[in-house]
Design a protein around this motif. Structure first.
Motif, PDB file in Angstrom:
ATOM      1  N   VAL A 301       0.823  -1.104  -0.056  1.00  0.00           N
ATOM      2  CA  VAL A 301      -0.128   0.062  -0.068  1.00  0.00           C
ATOM      3  C   VAL A 301       0.790   1.113   0.014  1.00  0.00           C
ATOM      4  CG1 VAL A 301      -1.641   1.284   1.178  1.00  0.00           C
ATOM      5  CG2 VAL A 301      -1.905  -1.283   1.153  1.00  0.00           C
ATOM      6  N   LYS A 302       2.032   1.294   0.811  1.00  0.00           N
ATOM      7  CA  LYS A 302       3.009   2.266   0.994  1.00  0.00           C
ATOM      8  C   LYS A 302       3.507   2.595  -0.757  1.00  0.00           C
ATOM      9  CE  LYS A 302       4.559   2.218   5.390  1.00  0.00           C
ATOM     10  NZ  LYS A 302       5.665   1.762   6.407  1.00  0.00           N
ATOM     11  N   LYS A 303       3.740   1.390  -1.346  1.00  0.00           N
ATOM     12  CA  LYS A 303       4.325   1.547  -2.622  1.00  0.00           C
ATOM     13  C   LYS A 303       3.186   2.128  -3.684  1.00  0.00           C
ATOM     14  CE  LYS A 303       6.100  -1.184  -6.483  1.00  0.00           C
ATOM     15  NZ  LYS A 303       6.587  -2.485  -6.931  1.00  0.00           N
ATOM     16  N   ILE A 304       1.992   1.738  -3.488  1.00  0.00           N
ATOM     17  CA  ILE A 304       0.895   2.299  -4.527  1.00  0.00           C
ATOM     18  C   ILE A 304       0.794   3.685  -4.228  1.00  0.00           C
ATOM     19  CG2 ILE A 304      -1.349   2.433  -4.923  1.00  0.00           C
ATOM     20  CD1 ILE A 304      -0.049  -0.254  -6.112  1.00  0.00           C
ATOM     21  N   ALA A 305       0.897   4.112  -2.768  1.00  0.00           N
ATOM     22  CA  ALA A 305       0.793   5.515  -2.303  1.00  0.00           C
ATOM     23  C   ALA A 305       1.785   6.535  -3.053  1.00  0.00           C
ATOM     24  CB  ALA A 305       0.520   5.702  -1.082  1.00  0.00           C
ATOM     25  N   ALA A 306       2.874   5.905  -2.966  1.00  0.00           N
ATOM     26  CA  ALA A 306       4.039   6.573  -3.280  1.00  0.00           C
ATOM     27  C   ALA A 306       4.143   6.815  -4.805  1.00  0.00           C
ATOM     28  CB  ALA A 306       5.464   6.146  -2.886  1.00  0.00           C
ATOM     29  N   GLN A 307       3.711   5.784  -5.523  1.00  0.00           N
ATOM     30  CA  GLN A 307       3.457   5.740  -6.998  1.00  0.00           C
ATOM     31  C   GLN A 307       2.489   7.005  -7.449  1.00  0.00           C
ATOM     32  OE1 GLN A 307       2.637   1.827  -8.085  1.00  0.00           O
ATOM     33  NE2 GLN A 307       4.846   1.255  -8.310  1.00  0.00           N
ATOM     34  N   LYS A 308       1.445   7.054  -6.613  1.00  0.00           N
ATOM     35  CA  LYS A 308       0.454   8.019  -7.072  1.00  0.00           C
ATOM     36  C   LYS A 308       0.917   9.370  -6.697  1.00  0.00           C
ATOM     37  CE  LYS A 308      -2.986   5.240  -8.010  1.00  0.00           C
ATOM     38  NZ  LYS A 308      -3.639   5.228  -9.606  1.00  0.00           N
ATOM     39  N   ALA A 309       1.685   9.367  -5.431  1.00  0.00           N
ATOM     40  CA  ALA A 309       2.015  10.877  -5.195  1.00  0.00           C
ATOM     41  C   ALA A 309       3.033  11.453  -6.268  1.00  0.00           C
ATOM     42  CB  ALA A 309       2.629  10.751  -3.710  1.00  0.00           C
ATOM     43  N   SER A 310       3.863  10.264  -6.676  1.00  0.00           N
ATOM     44  CA  SER A 310       5.012  10.827  -7.737  1.00  0.00           C
ATOM     45  C   SER A 310       4.209  11.238  -8.813  1.00  0.00           C
ATOM     46  CB  SER A 310       5.868   9.554  -7.816  1.00  0.00           C
ATOM     47  OG  SER A 310       6.917   9.968  -8.871  1.00  0.00           O
ATOM     48  N   LEU A 311       3.304  10.430  -9.412  1.00  0.00           N
ATOM     49  CA  LEU A 311       2.479  10.788 -10.381  1.00  0.00           C
ATOM     50  C   LEU A 311       1.808  12.167 -10.396  1.00  0.00           C
ATOM     51  CD1 LEU A 311       1.703   9.795 -13.440  1.00  0.00           C
ATOM     52  CD2 LEU A 311      -0.334   8.788 -12.363  1.00  0.00           C
ATOM     53  N   SER A 312       1.398  12.491  -9.319  1.00  0.00           N
ATOM     54  CA  SER A 312       0.436  13.561  -9.233  1.00  0.00           C
ATOM     55  C   SER A 312       1.596  14.825  -9.292  1.00  0.00           C
ATOM     56  CB  SER A 312      -0.105  13.674  -7.899  1.00  0.00           C
ATOM     57  OG  SER A 312      -1.261  12.693  -8.018  1.00  0.00           O
ATOM     58  N   ALA A 313       2.594  14.770  -8.516  1.00  0.00           N
ATOM     59  CA  ALA A 313       3.668  15.850  -8.405  1.00  0.00           C
ATOM     60  C   ALA A 313       4.293  15.839 -10.119  1.00  0.00           C
ATOM     61  CB  ALA A 313       4.897  15.361  -7.686  1.00  0.00           C
ATOM     62  N   SER A 314       4.512  14.906 -10.784  1.00  0.00           N
ATOM     63  CA  SER A 314       4.957  15.085 -12.276  1.00  0.00           C
ATOM     64  C   SER A 314       3.881  15.746 -12.980  1.00  0.00           C
ATOM     65  CB  SER A 314       5.190  13.551 -12.871  1.00  0.00           C
ATOM     66  OG  SER A 314       6.385  12.972 -11.997  1.00  0.00           O
ATOM     67  N   SER A 315       2.544  15.632 -12.896  1.00  0.00           N
ATOM     68  CA  SER A 315       1.480  16.204 -13.485  1.00  0.00           C
ATOM     69  C   SER A 315       1.473  17.429 -13.380  1.00  0.00           C
ATOM     70  CB  SER A 315       0.144  15.394 -13.272  1.00  0.00           C
ATOM     71  OG  SER A 315       0.292  14.188 -13.710  1.00  0.00           O
ATOM     72  N   ALA A 316       1.503  17.923 -11.772  1.00  0.00           N
ATOM     73  CA  ALA A 316       1.529  19.321 -11.500  1.00  0.00           C
ATOM     74  C   ALA A 316       2.597  20.031 -12.028  1.00  0.00           C
ATOM     75  CB  ALA A 316       1.581  19.348 -10.084  1.00  0.00           C
ATOM     76  N   THR A 317       3.895  19.366 -11.958  1.00  0.00           N
ATOM     77  CA  THR A 317       5.013  20.274 -12.570  1.00  0.00           C
ATOM     78  C   THR A 317       4.989  20.406 -13.958  1.00  0.00           C
ATOM     79  OG1 THR A 317       6.534  19.016 -11.001  1.00  0.00           O
ATOM     80  CG2 THR A 317       7.442  19.851 -12.875  1.00  0.00           C
ATOM     81  N   LEU A 318       4.180  19.363 -14.942  1.00  0.00           N
ATOM     82  CA  LEU A 318       3.943  19.609 -16.215  1.00  0.00           C
ATOM     83  C   LEU A 318       2.982  20.628 -16.411  1.00  0.00           C
ATOM     84  CD1 LEU A 318       4.549  18.469 -19.213  1.00  0.00           C
ATOM     85  CD2 LEU A 318       2.688  16.672 -18.794  1.00  0.00           C
ATOM     86  N   GLN A 319       1.970  20.806 -15.761  1.00  0.00           N
ATOM     87  CA  GLN A 319       0.916  21.664 -15.820  1.00  0.00           C
ATOM     88  C   GLN A 319       1.387  23.166 -15.588  1.00  0.00           C
ATOM     89  OE1 GLN A 319      -2.193  21.016 -16.922  1.00  0.00           O
ATOM     90  NE2 GLN A 319      -2.334  23.173 -17.216  1.00  0.00           N
ATOM     91  N   ASN A 320       2.356  23.167 -14.479  1.00  0.00           N
ATOM     92  CA  ASN A 320       2.833  24.524 -14.273  1.00  0.00           C
ATOM     93  C   ASN A 320       3.762  24.828 -15.564  1.00  0.00           C
ATOM     94  OD1 ASN A 320       1.848  24.792 -11.836  1.00  0.00           O
ATOM     95  ND2 ASN A 320       3.759  23.878 -10.571  1.00  0.00           N
ATOM     96  N   GLY A 321       4.559  24.083 -16.102  1.00  0.00           N
ATOM     97  CA  GLY A 321       5.320  24.376 -17.329  1.00  0.00           C
ATOM     98  C   GLY A 321       4.552  24.971 -18.523  1.00  0.00           C
ATOM     99  N   ARG A 322       3.617  24.349 -18.717  1.00  0.00           N
ATOM    100  CA  ARG A 322       2.697  24.797 -19.796  1.00  0.00           C
ATOM    101  C   ARG A 322       1.966  26.033 -19.539  1.00  0.00           C
ATOM    102  NH1 ARG A 322      -0.723  18.944 -20.302  1.00  0.00           N
ATOM    103  NH2 ARG A 322       0.604  17.924 -21.786  1.00  0.00           N
ATOM    104  N   ASN A 323       1.878  26.517 -18.222  1.00  0.00           N
ATOM    105  CA  ASN A 323       0.888  27.603 -17.759  1.00  0.00           C
ATOM    106  C   ASN A 323       2.166  28.909 -17.729  1.00  0.00           C
ATOM    107  OD1 ASN A 323      -1.251  26.431 -17.576  1.00  0.00           O
ATOM    108  ND2 ASN A 323      -1.278  26.082 -15.324  1.00  0.00           N
TER     109      ASN A 323
END
Length: 324
Positions: A301-323
């Motif tokens: 469960v920790k691994k799944i949570a970490a993967q989700k957090a990493s994916l969310s952070a990457s998406s946020a970074t990409l979105q900030n870059g587009r903006n």
């Protein structure tokens, strides 16, 4: 043939009949539309309105849309007004049904008198007690829970007290009319005492026992009361895991679970979840409770949570870059 031989033959025959009946009953779960059919007007015949708690997302939202699509007006309840308003608009646009929004936080005390006032003039045919909280997504021992006193209060208020109070508010009208449906959402983890989710699982055991006792009391009044105990459903509580043969989307799970509405006072809601429940209850508890198994569950469960957090952070970074 002596009496001892006759006894063992009779015993063997009884065992064969017993397991034959169990197999027949289980086989019915594979074909719910055949064994537990519902008419097209079943839900609207129960009453004009459906009430769904925890309706802003996940399973609750899916029940809301499913019941509206069956022709019912719906009352949706949760704590975030903006989300509820958006859901209400989507339901109205898609189905044309009326939607009443009630904003409330079920983890708090003394919220039910206002709810009762807002529901008192409605002809309520269906109640779905879906709202619930998981103390911690990462499984942990009871004493390791953060803010334990507050957590205990919130879990009892939300998972236990709310269901009982909502039944108290709505059941009298159903009894007077001699018809109605109450669906109380439990969890597959309540199938056995479940370490690392002890408080949550225990609260869901209450849901099941309360539902089953209430059904025995009010079945003769023409009221269906059922506990629904899903395993994997892709919701925020399950960190939006990818859907597959076992982990269903909320919409697919609700569509499946409604087919089992006449299947008894408890269901797991889908064929695969029914099989999972049977396997879990058949597993020796010593195996499940082994330290290595519990540690692996926690790590997974920790691994799944970490993967989700990493994916969310990457998406946020990409979105900030587009903006920029």
């Amino acid at each position: 043939m002596d009496s001892v031989e006759l006894f063992f033959i009779s015993l063997g025959a009884a065992v064969v009949v017993y397991y034959g009946v169990k197999l027949l009953l289980f086989s019915r779960m594979l074909f719910p539309k055949l064994w537990f059919p519902l008419s097209k007007t079943f839900f609207t015949s129960m009453g004009e309105w459906a009430v769904v708690t925890g309706a802003s997302e996940g399973i609750g939202r899916a029940y809301t849309f499913a019941l509206a699509e069956q022709g019912m007006s719906v009352v949706i309840m949760s704590r975030t007004k903006a989300t509820l308003d958006q859901v209400a608009k989507e339901i109205g646009d898609k189905t044309g049904q009326r939607v009443k929004v009630i904003v409330t936080d079920f983890t708090k005390e003394n919220v039910f008198s206002e709810i009762e006032d807002q529901l008192k003039d409605l002809n309520i045919g269906v109640l779905v007690n879906n709202v619930g909280i998981l103390p911690s997504y990462i499984p942990c021992k009871f004493l390791e829970s953060a803010e334990l006193d507050q957590t205990i209060t919130k879990v009892i208020n939300c998972n236990v007290k709310t269901m009982v109070k909502m039944c108290k508010i709505i059941l009298p009208g159903m009894e007077n009319r001699g018809k109605g449906v109450i669906v109380n959402i439990s969890s597959g983890v309540a199938s056995i005492p479940f370490p690392l989710y002890t408080l949550y699982a225990a609260s869901k055991v209450f849901v099941e026992r309360f539902s089953q006792g209430l059904q025995a009391e009010y079945k003769d009044k023409g009221i269906i009361i059922q506990a629904v105990a899903p395993f994997g459903v892709s919701t925020r509580m399950a960190s939006y895991q990818k859907t597959n043969i076992v982990t269903l989307s909320p919409e697919d799970f609700v569509k499946s679970s409604l087919q089992y509405l006449k299947a008894g006072d408890k269901t797991n809601g889908s064929v695969y979840h029914i099989i999972m429940g049977w396997l879990l209850q058949s597993m020796p508890l010593k195996v499940l409770y082994a330290e290595s198994v519990l540690n692996n569950l926690q790590d997974y469960v920790k691994k799944i949570a970490a993967q989700k957090a990493s994916l969310s952070a990457s998406s946020a970074t990409l979105q900030n870059g587009r903006n920029k």
